[in-house]
Design a protein around this motif. Structure first.
Motif, mmCIF file in Angstrom:
data_model
loop_
_atom_site.group_PDB
_atom_site.id
_atom_site.type_symbol
_atom_site.label_atom_id
_atom_site.label_comp_id
_atom_site.label_asym_id
_atom_site.label_seq_id
_atom_site.Cartn_x
_atom_site.Cartn_y
_atom_site.Cartn_z
ATOM 1 N N ALA A 41 0.839 -1.203 0.000
ATOM 2 C CA ALA A 41 0.000 0.000 0.000
ATOM 3 C C ALA A 41 0.866 1.242 0.000
ATOM 4 O O ALA A 41 1.880 1.311 0.677
ATOM 5 N N GLN A 42 0.476 2.227 -0.795
ATOM 6 C CA GLN A 42 1.167 3.506 -0.846
ATOM 7 C C GLN A 42 0.612 4.399 0.246
ATOM 8 O O GLN A 42 -0.504 4.225 0.704
ATOM 9 N N ILE A 100 -12.759 12.720 -2.708
ATOM 10 C CA ILE A 100 -11.655 11.917 -3.228
ATOM 11 C C ILE A 100 -12.173 10.514 -3.517
ATOM 12 O O ILE A 100 -12.975 9.968 -2.758
ATOM 13 N N PHE A 101 -11.753 9.959 -4.636
ATOM 14 C CA PHE A 101 -11.996 8.556 -4.957
ATOM 15 C C PHE A 101 -10.670 7.840 -4.805
ATOM 16 O O PHE A 101 -9.640 8.311 -5.296
ATOM 17 N N HIS A 104 -7.660 -0.824 -1.438
ATOM 18 C CA HIS A 104 -6.662 -1.892 -1.341
ATOM 19 C C HIS A 104 -5.261 -1.392 -1.676
ATOM 20 O O HIS A 104 -4.278 -2.049 -1.365
ATOM 21 N N GLN A 105 -5.147 -0.245 -2.325
ATOM 22 C CA GLN A 105 -3.844 0.250 -2.750
ATOM 23 C C GLN A 105 -3.358 1.473 -1.981
ATOM 24 O O GLN A 105 -2.191 1.819 -2.046
ATOM 25 N N ILE A 106 -4.242 2.144 -1.250
ATOM 26 C CA ILE A 106 -3.877 3.375 -0.549
ATOM 27 C C ILE A 106 -4.170 3.227 0.946
ATOM 28 O O ILE A 106 -5.269 2.870 1.333
ATOM 29 N N ARG A 107 -3.158 3.507 1.762
ATOM 30 C CA ARG A 107 -3.393 3.558 3.207
ATOM 31 C C ARG A 107 -4.000 4.919 3.509
ATOM 32 O O ARG A 107 -3.585 5.937 2.964
ATOM 33 N N HIS A 108 -4.992 4.949 4.388
ATOM 34 C CA HIS A 108 -5.651 6.219 4.663
ATOM 35 C C HIS A 108 -6.108 6.291 6.109
ATOM 36 O O HIS A 108 -6.199 5.288 6.800
#
Length: 52
Positions: free
Chosen positions: A3-4, A17-18, A22-26
């Motif tokens: 994850a970025q 924001i969209f 699964h790919q972005i830590r938030h």
């Protein structure tokens, strides 16, 4: 895939924001009051899509 990590501030009403969960830590920061004597709030709408 790892994850970025990214930082973004939504400053104006109606900002959005969209992202691919699964790919972005938030995360979410605490609400910062512009006027400490008034109550503050944060509206959040979460929409999830599923592959068919």
């Amino acid at each position: 895939m790892q994850a970025q990590s990214s930082t973004m501030t939504l400053k104006n009403p109606g900002n959005f924001i969209f992202l691919n969960d699964h790919q972005i830590r938030h995360g979410v920061t605490p609400v910062a009051h512009l006027n400490p004597v008034r109550e503050g709030s944060r509206d959040t709408l979460i929409v999830m899509f599923t592959k068919i």
